[in-house]
Design a protein around this motif. Sequence first.
Motif, mmCIF file in Angstrom:
data_model
loop_
_atom_site.group_PDB
_atom_site.id
_atom_site.type_symbol
_atom_site.label_atom_id
_atom_site.label_comp_id
_atom_site.label_asym_id
_atom_site.label_seq_id
_atom_site.Cartn_x
_atom_site.Cartn_y
_atom_site.Cartn_z
ATOM 1 N N TYR A 197 3.760 17.681 4.420
ATOM 2 C CA TYR A 197 4.243 18.653 3.420
ATOM 3 C C TYR A 197 5.329 18.028 2.558
ATOM 4 O O TYR A 197 5.284 18.140 1.318
ATOM 5 N N TRP A 198 6.298 17.349 3.157
ATOM 6 C CA TRP A 198 7.381 16.736 2.387
ATOM 7 C C TRP A 198 6.867 15.623 1.482
ATOM 8 O O TRP A 198 7.388 15.421 0.385
ATOM 9 N N TYR A 199 5.855 14.884 1.944
ATOM 10 C CA TYR A 199 5.303 13.831 1.097
ATOM 11 C C TYR A 199 4.621 14.435 -0.127
ATOM 12 O O TYR A 199 4.793 13.963 -1.254
ATOM 13 N N GLU A 200 3.842 15.487 0.088
ATOM 14 C CA GLU A 200 3.118 16.115 -1.011
ATOM 15 C C GLU A 200 4.056 16.792 -2.004
ATOM 16 O O GLU A 200 3.784 16.825 -3.205
ATOM 17 N N LYS A 201 5.188 17.307 -1.520
ATOM 18 C CA LYS A 201 6.111 18.015 -2.413
ATOM 19 C C LYS A 201 7.181 17.107 -3.005
ATOM 20 O O LYS A 201 7.516 17.232 -4.198
ATOM 21 N N TYR A 202 7.710 16.194 -2.205
ATOM 22 C CA TYR A 202 8.855 15.386 -2.655
ATOM 23 C C TYR A 202 8.551 13.883 -2.729
ATOM 24 O O TYR A 202 9.405 13.112 -3.168
ATOM 25 N N GLY A 203 7.358 13.470 -2.277
ATOM 26 C CA GLY A 203 7.098 12.042 -2.196
ATOM 27 C C GLY A 203 7.936 11.378 -1.130
ATOM 28 O O GLY A 203 8.320 10.213 -1.261
ATOM 29 N N ALA A 204 8.235 12.108 -0.043
ATOM 30 C CA ALA A 204 9.088 11.592 1.031
ATOM 31 C C ALA A 204 8.276 10.718 1.981
ATOM 32 O O ALA A 204 7.251 11.149 2.509
ATOM 33 N N VAL A 205 8.752 9.496 2.209
ATOM 34 C CA VAL A 205 8.045 8.500 3.016
ATOM 35 C C VAL A 205 8.921 8.099 4.197
ATOM 36 O O VAL A 205 10.054 7.641 3.991
ATOM 37 N N PRO A 206 8.449 8.244 5.449
ATOM 38 C CA PRO A 206 9.235 7.756 6.591
ATOM 39 C C PRO A 206 9.484 6.264 6.446
ATOM 40 O O PRO A 206 8.547 5.490 6.282
ATOM 41 N N ALA A 207 10.751 5.858 6.494
ATOM 42 C CA ALA A 207 11.090 4.466 6.188
ATOM 43 C C ALA A 207 11.814 3.748 7.316
ATOM 44 O O ALA A 207 11.627 2.543 7.503
#
Length: 268
Positions: A197-207
């Motif tokens: 969900y966070w990736y689809e909404k914010y482009g958040a990538v576990p780094a």
Amino acid sequence: INLLADHLADVYNNSNRKELIMGLFKESPYKEATQQIISKINCNYKVFDEDCTEEQVNKVYMEELERGKEEGFVPVLVPCDETFAEWLDISDVEKEDIINSAGDNGEELLKEWYDSFMNDYYEDFGKDSLNEHEGKFINNYDINTFSGFDSYSGNGIEETILFEIPVDKPWKVIAWLPMGGWNECPAPEEMITVCRYWYEKYGAVPAVITHDVMEFFVEKPVTSEEEAWQLAREHYAYTPDRVDQCTKTGTLGEVAGCLLNSKVWYFW
């Protein structure tokens, strides 16, 4: 002529990149926990030397993130971590089983967790204390660099692995590097649900992933106070420790303030 110029530019850039990498990464033997993690994950990797700076690691990560988009991998930084190595050693759940157990209802799941945590909060402190919990919007700083691999001694970094996780979606890296499932930390399949969900909404990538730290790179950071407040509530739902243990004021407002325009999210 233009094709030749482009070719020479590529050669020059690749040469510079190789020179940079040669000065930052180390050869084996590695620390025991580092080697255990490498053996368990079993994909392409490089290991940063402890003398590297936080700035150097962040720079290389961003380069690898772009390269991964072209070559089909997601870079993840994993510092030497004995507890995480032990956890990976006893974890026997298959990657595909974790991914298949995840849902596509991340937003709803976060709302459910938030309501549950707030009901507990009201029982302990009363609804009149909500203003204390939320506090004021404090925008003293934003976060744009990773730090989860910094040495606890304060000098340099921990020996840190840069994995090239061969996945087509960033949220799937959790299945390769499963952490959580204890205390109030979400289980790996729940993390995947939320990370999707966070990736689809914010482009958040576990780094950056350790046994007790997770950092994300965010391609679309929130840019308004209203968005920052909502995201702060989601971060609190993901782990109340983000507010209770990782702020000076113990308030949502402090988290909301540091999320505004920040390209890095920190948990635990």
